[in-house]
Design a protein around this motif. Structure first.
Motif, PDB file in Angstrom:
ATOM      1  N   ARG A  31      -8.866   1.351   0.552  1.00 37.48           N
ATOM      2  CA  ARG A  31      -9.181   2.210   1.687  1.00 37.48           C
ATOM      3  C   ARG A  31     -10.624   1.954   2.112  1.00 37.48           C
ATOM      4  NH1 ARG A  31      -7.989   6.520  -0.372  1.00 37.48           N
ATOM      5  NH2 ARG A  31      -6.018   7.086   0.595  1.00 37.48           N
ATOM      6  N   ILE A  76       0.864  -1.183   0.000  1.00 36.40           N
ATOM      7  CA  ILE A  76       0.000   0.000   0.000  1.00 36.40           C
ATOM      8  C   ILE A  76       0.897   1.228   0.000  1.00 36.40           C
ATOM      9  CG2 ILE A  76      -1.837   1.255   1.191  1.00 36.40           C
ATOM     10  CD1 ILE A  76      -2.583  -1.384   2.568  1.00 36.40           C
ATOM     11  N   PHE A 119      -7.340   0.792   6.163  1.00 36.70           N
ATOM     12  CA  PHE A 119      -7.149   0.048   4.921  1.00 36.70           C
ATOM     13  C   PHE A 119      -7.478  -1.421   5.140  1.00 36.70           C
ATOM     14  CE2 PHE A 119      -4.322   3.680   4.345  1.00 36.70           C
ATOM     15  CZ  PHE A 119      -4.597   4.057   3.036  1.00 36.70           C
TER      16      PHE A 119
END
Length: 491
Positions: A451, A406, A445
């Protein structure tokens, strides 16, 4: 001035050239035109009297005296320490030369260090209150009698849709924002009960407890000083919710006992600095402590009156966090400079221990590494290369594959505490992390990288919250900033 000299010399040369050319009558029209122009230019410069002006300037320059230097010669030091000279070159016998005659050189004064607090238990007296002993005793009794909530309902994961709806119902207000004390917040913990009690560890060794059931909110804030350096790790004991364990850079690990109103000393090492700790067993009797220099300690609290300690050397140069696997508690993970290592506590050696697994995907320093809270099937790391990495740790074998990355801005700079992505203890497939984005927010997340939610607070959340903690059974989130302010979202 050089221009005047050049003009005067050019005028003289022009006159001489004109006189020479007058001696030749057989010139072409072009030459005659050229000489005419030279003559006119010479007459023009002559009318300016440049040669006379240049002569006067030369005289003025010759008459000027060179300026005297204003620099003063340094005075000789009468009683100063002179240059070192060899006794052999001075023909002096060293045995006849008394060392007492040599003036002592000034010593370099080291920076003031915060003195360690005395060993042994410390009374739990709030430093932000005066003459409130009876009132505080009542508060401590309330904290000591509260039992933690059941975790049976939280062991089953909610659907993402239901989870997202619950997060959306959490709000923040002026009553749930409070500045507890000065200094950055380095660690946070939420009491595992129906009572909303937030604990925060601060830069200068304080621990702040904020009971949100009190109004006005300032009446529920209590600040203690059990340490002298930053409190980097806080946990409420899984066996006794009336115990709050705290670890500090000053090399001490203490247990705040609400029933006894003291901070008992669990472990102390004045030769080292501590960074993190975790419980090896659920009854909190045995702990693993990480040191900043890369070593580790096994601490057994079952010894009456003191703690048994075994110092372990690891293969790491620095340890920032340690975290124990929630199911297979013989395994624990450490995060350091660019290393994430998984160890087996049964194979630790005091002379040096090698990890079972090393994760080498990181390119910069690592702030933290944590197993997912219910099964330990996932491992999240926070790295300074602006990447959150989630690994598949469902099988602790020779390799743990990378599951998701991420992209996330983790550059907090010099004045903010480093981000640490942590799991939601009741929804183990989701992580919570602070954010540098505008408007200020705290982000959630999913393990797939999507998200799930962003906690926005408007005017109530105007700063970055690097350290965050979620309640193990309730939808309560506490975020701490670098000014000592705690922000609470709750439904």
């Amino acid at each position: 001035m050089s221009g005047l000299y050049a003009a005067a010399e050019e005028m003289a040369d022009s006159r001489q050239q004109l006189q020479v050319k007058d001696d030749f009558s057989g010139l072409s029209p072009y030459e005659r035109k050229r000489l005419k122009n030279i003559s006119e230019n010479a007459n023009f410069f002559a009318s300016l009297h440049l040669s006379e002006s240049a002569a006067r300037l030369r005289e003025m320059i010759k008459e000027r005296e060179p300026p005297k230097s204003k620099r003063k010669k340094p005075k000789k030091r009468e009683n100063g320490i002179g240059c070192r000279r060899s006794l052999r070159l001075l023909n002096v016998d060293p045995s006849e030369f008394s060392l007492s005659k040599v003036p002592a050189l000034p010593t370099v004064v080291e920076a003031d260090k915060e003195p360690l607090l005395p060993p042994g238990p410390l009374e739990m007296n709030p430093e932000n209150r005066d003459d409130n002993s009876e009132l505080f005793k009542g508060v401590l009794q309330t904290w000591a009698e509260v039992k933690k909530t059941s975790t049976k309902n939280s062991e089953k994961l909610s659907s993402i849709k239901s989870y997202k709806a619950n997060l959306g119902s959490m709000v923040i207000s002026e009553d749930t924002v409070c500045k507890v004390t000065k200094g950055s917040i380095f660690s946070m913990a939420l009491h595992p009960s129906e009572m909303t009690l937030v604990a925060a560890g601060f830069k200068y060794g304080q621990i702040g407890l904020w009971d949100l059931t009190h109004q006005p909110k300032e009446d529920g804030v209590y600040v203690f000083q059990p340490h002298s350096l930053p409190v980097s790790c806080l946990y409420f004991s899984p066996a006794n919710p009336a115990h709050l364990l705290s670890l500090s850079y000053d090399g001490t690990l203490r247990c705040g006992d609400f029933s006894k109103a003291v901070f008992e000393e669990v472990y102390r090492n004045e030769r080292s600095s501590f960074s993190s700790f975790d419980f090896l067993v659920e009854d909190a009797s045995t702990l693993i402590v990480g040191h900043w220099d890369g070593s580790m300690s096994l601490v057994d609290r079952r010894t009456p009156g003191t703690s048994y300690e075994k110092l372990i050397k690891s293969s790491m140069k620095k340890i920032r966090t340690v975290h124990v696997h929630p199911v297979h508690r013989q395994y624990f993970v450490t995060a350091g400079l660019r290393d994430v290592h998984i160890y087996d506590v049964r194979r630790l050696n005091s002379r040096g221990s090698q990890p079972l697994i090393s994760l080498t995907e990181h390119t910069k320093s690592i702030a933290s590494a944590y197993f997912s809270p219910l099964t330990g099937n996932r491992l999240v790391t926070t790295c300074a290369d602006c990447t959150l990495r989630i690994f598949d740790s469902s099988s602790v074998s020779s390799q743990i594959p990378l599951f998701t990355t991420i992209r996330h801005n983790t550059i907090t700079g010099r004045w903010l505490t480093r981000f640490q992505a942590v799991w939601d203890p009741k929804q183990e497939d989701c992580i919570i992390v602070g954010s540098m984005a505008h408007p200020r927010q705290i982000e959630v997340f999913h393990e797939t990288g999507k998200r799930v939610h962003s906690f926005l607070g408007g005017e109530c959340l105007v700063s970055v919250c690097p350290i965050n903690a979620m309640h193990p059974t309730r939808y309560i989130l506490a975020g701490g900033n670098s000014c000592g302010r705690i922000h609470v979202f709750m439904n």
